[in-house]
Design a protein around this motif. Structure first.
Motif, PDB file in Angstrom:
ATOM      1  N   ALA A 425       0.833  -1.204   0.000  1.00 52.96           N
ATOM      2  CA  ALA A 425       0.000   0.000   0.000  1.00 52.96           C
ATOM      3  C   ALA A 425       0.871   1.258   0.000  1.00 52.96           C
ATOM      4  O   ALA A 425       0.596   2.225  -0.732  1.00 52.96           O
ATOM      5  CB  ALA A 425      -0.927  -0.014   1.211  1.00 52.96           C
ATOM      6  N   ILE A 426       1.926   1.268   0.806  1.00 49.54           N
ATOM      7  CA  ILE A 426       2.818   2.432   0.872  1.00 49.54           C
ATOM      8  C   ILE A 426       3.533   2.641  -0.462  1.00 49.54           C
ATOM      9  O   ILE A 426       3.633   3.766  -0.975  1.00 49.54           O
ATOM     10  CB  ILE A 426       3.839   2.246   2.016  1.00 49.54           C
ATOM     11  N   VAL A 427       4.031   1.544  -1.050  1.00 56.91           N
ATOM     12  CA  VAL A 427       4.726   1.640  -2.338  1.00 56.91           C
ATOM     13  C   VAL A 427       3.795   2.162  -3.432  1.00 56.91           C
ATOM     14  O   VAL A 427       4.165   3.016  -4.240  1.00 56.91           O
ATOM     15  CB  VAL A 427       5.319   0.269  -2.732  1.00 56.91           C
ATOM     16  N   GLU A 428       2.548   1.646  -3.460  1.00 63.43           N
ATOM     17  CA  GLU A 428       1.590   2.112  -4.465  1.00 63.43           C
ATOM     18  C   GLU A 428       1.267   3.592  -4.283  1.00 63.43           C
ATOM     19  O   GLU A 428       1.102   4.335  -5.259  1.00 63.43           O
ATOM     20  CB  GLU A 428       0.316   1.274  -4.396  1.00 63.43           C
ATOM     21  N   ASN A 520      -3.384   5.413 -12.136  1.00 65.07           N
ATOM     22  CA  ASN A 520      -3.012   6.728 -11.624  1.00 65.07           C
ATOM     23  C   ASN A 520      -4.238   7.525 -11.176  1.00 65.07           C
ATOM     24  O   ASN A 520      -4.134   8.421 -10.336  1.00 65.07           O
ATOM     25  CB  ASN A 520      -2.239   7.517 -12.682  1.00 65.07           C
ATOM     26  N   LYS A 521      -5.392   7.223 -11.732  1.00 67.19           N
ATOM     27  CA  LYS A 521      -6.634   7.880 -11.307  1.00 67.19           C
ATOM     28  C   LYS A 521      -7.289   7.135 -10.141  1.00 67.19           C
ATOM     29  O   LYS A 521      -8.038   7.719  -9.367  1.00 67.19           O
ATOM     30  CB  LYS A 521      -7.611   7.959 -12.483  1.00 67.19           C
ATOM     31  N   GLY A 522      -7.054   5.833 -10.044  1.00 66.58           N
ATOM     32  CA  GLY A 522      -7.651   5.034  -8.981  1.00 66.58           C
ATOM     33  C   GLY A 522      -6.881   5.127  -7.681  1.00 66.58           C
ATOM     34  O   GLY A 522      -5.930   5.905  -7.544  1.00 66.58           O
ATOM     35  N   ARG A 523      -7.291   4.329  -6.695  1.00 72.79           N
ATOM     36  CA  ARG A 523      -6.613   4.279  -5.391  1.00 72.79           C
ATOM     37  C   ARG A 523      -6.418   2.822  -4.987  1.00 72.79           C
ATOM     38  O   ARG A 523      -7.052   2.316  -4.069  1.00 72.79           O
ATOM     39  CB  ARG A 523      -7.419   5.025  -4.323  1.00 72.79           C
ATOM     40  N   LEU A 524      -5.539   2.139  -5.701  1.00 69.21           N
ATOM     41  CA  LEU A 524      -5.245   0.745  -5.403  1.00 69.21           C
ATOM     42  C   LEU A 524      -4.684   0.585  -3.995  1.00 69.21           C
ATOM     43  O   LEU A 524      -4.890  -0.449  -3.347  1.00 69.21           O
ATOM     44  CB  LEU A 524      -4.249   0.200  -6.436  1.00 69.21           C
ATOM     45  N   ASP A 525      -3.983   1.616  -3.516  1.00 71.23           N
ATOM     46  CA  ASP A 525      -3.408   1.539  -2.169  1.00 71.23           C
ATOM     47  C   ASP A 525      -4.493   1.381  -1.092  1.00 71.23           C
ATOM     48  O   ASP A 525      -4.276   0.719  -0.075  1.00 71.23           O
ATOM     49  CB  ASP A 525      -2.534   2.757  -1.876  1.00 71.23           C
ATOM     50  N   TYR A 526      -5.677   1.964  -1.322  1.00 71.23           N
ATOM     51  CA  TYR A 526      -6.767   1.800  -0.360  1.00 71.23           C
ATOM     52  C   TYR A 526      -7.211   0.331  -0.261  1.00 71.23           C
ATOM     53  O   TYR A 526      -7.520  -0.169   0.822  1.00 71.23           O
ATOM     54  CB  TYR A 526      -7.961   2.664  -0.751  1.00 71.23           C
TER      55      TYR A 526
END
Length: 568
Positions: A425-428, A520-526
């Motif tokens: 998550a941090i890396v993303e 880049n528009k999404g939030r994969l880290d979430y």
């Protein structure tokens, strides 16, 4: 077919002049080539679905996870067939031909232009043709054949290897424990080659050649498997494990009104006949789940004059009762493995799209294929396992007389998996922040989470494999090995459900969802943070299950040593 007939009527007890590491060499060689074939196809399959079949990211993710889920669900049926009717050798043999047929079918989808959509117009990349019903039908047919093959091979390959060792001896137990580590080590080597050489060929030469190589390797694995026929130990199928389980439950229910003492004081007579031929270990009566003990209590009219049960659905042996107890003890621990696998399956699904958004150059002239990035975790496994098996374990035993238990090993793996998810998550988040500033970060940022994921697999997955094989009765080992892929099936379906739910509900009118086609528009880290949180809850649940778990008698090397000291 003559070879298959030779396995039809094996002796009731294994021939110990066969087996050992000679037969294991053929089994490991066969498994290595077979996995090279199937993993060589699946390693880069997300890229194949999105680039060749022009599927959207979420659709490709669902197809990929549903296929892997089916492939990991099928071993449960394969285990039933193997343990009850066909035996492990014949099940592996027939399933291997289905895997070969599946690989050939998927290769045809890449070779024949009628079986995949035409290439996109480079001037209009957003107007790619979608696959038609015929193309999807042939693709899904090939994947179905592969799932059938997995259903026969996965639950039987490890137990067939375990059958080659005599587990009544300390040498056999140590050989079996070492076999699990070498099994996963060769698995890691396969993953490394599949995610580098084969993925590179698929990305830079052609998909047809990239799929033909795994197909050829699968054919070679079948040949090698039959070459070792005369060296194998064959264990005869003992009948359906489910009928035995049902008999114990029904017999205990019929005698539910019996009163049993808290401790066995000799006032109750239990049906405890000699072991059947081929069963290696006798299970003593335990105090756990005592309500099942009633199934083995001898009451008036239960036995004939010859000492045989009048009705097998009313009187069961102590061995049968304890086998059901083994299953009941294992289920909670098994269920805790589902969420731990989700951490891996989620990263496997999205690591390739992430890598495609990062700087993958190694030097001025070479670009790392996006599908090869996962090799970092496999290299970690390949380095760590020999150190653990040959250095750490013997040293701890020699210096401190300490051995890491299977449940401790699995728990350590779960912790590494959670840390890997938080790191991902941090890396993303860093990758996305830099991408919005029009800067690409190096793909080697992913190495942090991949190394942790490799350590998680080294502890957790190998621990699970050895746990299921050592804690299940011998004739249920195929069923035991179906539980491991079954947890993968549940995790892939859960991952697919999470992805679909997040995709549907996370977005709004003015903002994209977390899993937008453009990362880049999404939030994969979430999503990664959410799954890491689930992992923490799962760790607490696993601790609760492991704390009360009672190991099967004689399943650990320490148990065998204790028995020997008592005899001395």
């Amino acid at each position: 077919m003559e070879v298959l007939e030779n396995a039809k009527n094996p002796n009731n007890s294994p021939e110990r002049k066969r087996g050992g590491w000679i037969s294991i060499s053929f089994i490991l060689g066969n498994e290595t080539l077979e996995r090279m074939g199937t993993i060589g196809l699946s390693a880069n399959f997300m890229a194949y679905l999105t680039n060749v079949f022009h599927m959207k990211l979420v659709d490709a993710s669902n197809v990929f996870n549903l296929w892997l889920g089916l492939s990991n669900l099928a071993p449960l049926l394969g285990a039933i067939i193997s343990d009850a009717y066909a035996g492990r050798f014949k099940t592996i043999a027939y399933a291997s031909f289905f895997s070969l047929l599946g690989l050939m079918t998927v290769t045809l989808t890449a070779w024949l232009h009628q079986l995949h959509p035409p290439e996109c117009n480079i001037h209009r990349p957003d107007s790619c043709d979608r696959p038609n019903k015929l193309q999807l039908g042939v693709l899904f047919l090939g994947l179905s054949f592969l799932s059938i093959g997995s259903g026969g091979i996965r639950p039987c390959s490890i137990p067939f290897g375990v059958d080659q060792f005599d587990q009544r001896t300390e040498k056999g137990l140590k050989g079996m424990a070492s076999y699990f580590n070498w099994y996963y080590l060769t698995f890691s080597i396969v993953l490394i080659v599949s995610h580098t050489v084969i993925v590179y060929i698929q990305d830079n030469i052609s998909w047809t050649v990239g799929f033909s190589i795994p197909t050829g390797l699968m054919a070679c694995s079948i040949v090698l498997f039959f070459v070792g026929t005369r060296f194998y130990v064959y264990v005869k199928p003992e009948g359906s494990a489910f009928s035995s389980i049902a008999r114990v439950i029904l017999a205990a229910h019929k005698k539910r009104n019996l009163k049993l003492p808290v401790e066995d004081d000799g006032t109750v007579e239990y049906y405890d006949p000699p072991l059947k031929p081929g069963v290696l270990s006798k299970l003593p009566l335990t105090n756990q789940y005592k309500f099942l003990d009633k199934a083995a209590v001898i009451t008036e009219g239960d036995l004939t004059s010859a000492g045989v049960p009048v009705n097998k659905w009313r009187l069961c042996s102590v061995q049968e009762v304890e086998e059901v107890k083994c299953l009941i003890r294992i289920i909670p621990v098994w269920s805790a493995g589902i969420i731990s696998v989700v951490t891996m399956s989620t990263q496997v699904t999205f690591i390739v799209p992430q890598a495609m958004k990062m700087d993958r150059h190694m030097g001025p002239h070479f670009e790392i294929p996006a599908g090869s990035v996962s090799v970092i975790s496999f290299i970690t496994i390949g380095i760590w396992l020999p150190i653990y098996d040959r250095v750490l374990v013997p040293s701890l035993w020699r210096i401190r007389k300490f051995r890491v238990t299977l449940l401790q090993r699995m728990g350590i793996g779960i912790v590494f998996g959670i840390v890997s998810m938080f790191t991902a998550a941090i890396v993303e988040r860093v990758r996305r922040t830099q991408a919005l500033k029009m800067t690409q970060v190096s793909v080697f940022w992913l190495a942090w989470q991949l190394v942790l994921m490799g350590l998680s697999e080294s502890f957790n997955y190998i621990g699970q494999i050895e746990f299921f094989n050592s804690q299940f009765p011998e004739h249920m080992r195929s069923l035991a090995n179906s539980l491991f892929p079954l947890s993968f099936a549940a995790s892939h379906y859960l991952t697919s459900l999470l992805v679909t739910t997040v995709h549907k509900f996370s977005g709004g009118k003015d903002k994209p969802d977390w899993l937008d086609n453009d990362l880049n528009k999404g939030r994969l880290d979430y999503l990664y943070y959410m799954i890491a949180g689930l992992g923490v809850v799962n760790l607490v649940y696993f601790w609760y299950c492991a704390r009360s778990y009672q190991y099967k008698a004689g399943s650990q090397i320490e148990d065998l040593a204790e028995e020997k000291s008592l005899v001395d």
